[in-house]
Design a protein around this motif. Structure first.
Motif, short mmCIF file in Angstrom:
data_model
loop_
_atom_site.label_atom_id
_atom_site.label_comp_id
_atom_site.label_asym_id
_atom_site.label_seq_id
_atom_site.Cartn_x
_atom_site.Cartn_y
_atom_site.Cartn_z
N CYS A 47 0.75 -1.12 0.25
CA CYS A 47 -0.10 -0.03 -0.11
C CYS A 47 0.82 1.06 -0.03
O CYS A 47 1.63 1.45 0.94
N PHE A 48 0.64 2.04 -1.10
CA PHE A 48 1.65 3.35 -0.88
C PHE A 48 0.50 4.68 -1.01
O PHE A 48 0.90 5.61 -1.36
N GLN A 49 -0.58 4.55 -0.11
CA GLN A 49 -1.51 5.61 0.27
C GLN A 49 -2.05 6.23 -1.08
O GLN A 49 -2.12 7.56 -1.02
N CYS A 50 -2.33 5.65 -2.15
CA CYS A 50 -2.81 6.45 -3.17
C CYS A 50 -4.45 6.82 -2.80
O CYS A 50 -4.96 7.98 -3.59
N GLN A 51 -5.08 6.29 -1.98
CA GLN A 51 -6.40 6.47 -1.23
C GLN A 51 -7.56 6.25 -2.35
O GLN A 51 -8.68 6.91 -2.32
N LYS A 52 -7.16 5.58 -3.37
CA LYS A 52 -8.41 4.98 -4.31
C LYS A 52 -9.51 4.26 -3.63
O LYS A 52 -10.55 4.18 -3.71
N CYS A 53 -8.88 3.57 -2.58
CA CYS A 53 -9.71 2.47 -1.77
C CYS A 53 -10.82 3.39 -0.94
O CYS A 53 -12.08 3.24 -1.03
N ASN A 73 -7.42 3.21 3.83
CA ASN A 73 -6.06 3.50 3.68
C ASN A 73 -5.36 3.69 4.72
O ASN A 73 -4.37 3.40 5.13
N LEU A 93 -4.67 0.62 6.55
CA LEU A 93 -3.67 -0.26 5.95
C LEU A 93 -2.09 0.38 6.43
O LEU A 93 -1.26 -0.32 6.91
N CYS A 129 -7.96 -0.94 -5.93
CA CYS A 129 -6.54 -0.85 -5.61
C CYS A 129 -5.66 -1.27 -6.64
O CYS A 129 -5.85 -2.12 -7.37
N PRO A 130 -4.87 -0.17 -6.87
CA PRO A 130 -3.95 -0.58 -8.06
C PRO A 130 -2.90 -1.80 -7.80
O PRO A 130 -2.12 -2.38 -8.62
N ASN A 131 -2.76 -1.90 -6.59
CA ASN A 131 -1.85 -2.90 -5.92
C ASN A 131 -2.60 -4.39 -5.60
O ASN A 131 -1.87 -5.33 -5.17
N ILE A 178 -4.78 -5.10 -3.52
CA ILE A 178 -4.97 -5.49 -2.06
C ILE A 178 -6.37 -5.49 -1.80
O ILE A 178 -7.17 -4.68 -1.91
N ILE A 228 -8.96 -5.38 0.69
CA ILE A 228 -9.02 -4.82 1.95
C ILE A 228 -10.14 -5.70 3.05
O ILE A 228 -9.78 -5.69 4.10
S1 SF4 Z 1 -6.00 1.63 -3.14
FE1 SF4 Z 1 -4.59 0.10 -2.32
S2 SF4 Z 1 -2.42 1.24 -2.45
FE2 SF4 Z 1 -4.10 2.71 -2.89
S3 SF4 Z 1 -4.30 3.26 -0.60
FE3 SF4 Z 1 -5.92 1.93 -0.91
S4 SF4 Z 1 -4.83 -0.15 -0.19
FE4 SF4 Z 1 -3.21 1.41 -0.54
#
Ligand code: SF4
Ligand code: SF4
Length: 172
Positions: free
Chosen positions: A18-24, A39, A42, A72-74, A76, A78
């Protein structure tokens, strides 16, 4: 095993990505009503801040809708992490949202007993156990009048198979 490693092992999710993009958080329907954004949960896991996570309402309010995981682009998931956190909190006796926990329990026990949900029975059970007798009575009455809350529970043919699913889950 540390907090972060335990969450990773139980949820099988790569929390370190998780790099805190905040899309979630941007897609989470309950974020504005909870005390943490997904986020933030996370980030607190990454930092090992278990007390703040276990004492948060968010882990109980998460509906498991999986919108966050889809965004989530990664990749994850949640909701899997939230489920793992709830399990861990219960094991530690830290149940911040007792009514949500009670509702979950009654929901699952109703499915286990009857093979399906019977809304009227479930709500009556919840009201008795929670002591919250009067809230939503007008809504319940309207639903009853529209036939949305049948009094009798129709059985399901696969009741034993549903019970087997619960037995397998309990066996781990
Ligand atoms: S969308 Fe994924 S990468 Fe981005 S803040 Fe949320 S958990 Fe982290
Ligand atoms: S699964 Fe939980 S955290 Fe994710 S979007 Fe749905 S309610 Fe929010």
């Amino acid at each position: 095993m540390g907090f972060r490693e335990e969450v990773k092992a139980r949820s099988k999710q790569p929390v370190e990505l998780c790099f805190q993009c905040q899309k979630c958080a941007a897609g989470c329907l309950i974020a504005e009503h909870a005390d943490l954004y997904p986020n933030q949960v996370l980030r607190l896991i990454q930092l090992g801040e278990q007390d703040r996570v276990f004492n948060s309402s968010m882990i109980w309010m998460c509906s498991g809708c999986e919108t966050c995981g889809a965004r989530c682009p990664n990749g994850i998931k949640i909701s899997e992490i939230m489920d793992a956190l709830k399990e861990m909190a219960i094991e530690r006796g830290i149940i911040k949202e007792k009514k949500i926990h009670l509702f979950n329990d009654i929901f699952l026990n109703t499915v286990k007993s009857h093979g399906r949900i019977h809304e009227a029975m479930m709500m009556a059970n919840y009201k008795m156990k929670s002591g919250d007798l009067l809230s939503d009575m007008d809504l319940g009455w309207k639903m009853f009048l529209k036939g949305k809350l049948p009094i009798f529970c129709r059985g399901v043919r696969a009741k034993d198979e549903v019970k087997q699913i619960f037995d397998k889950c309990n066996a781990g």
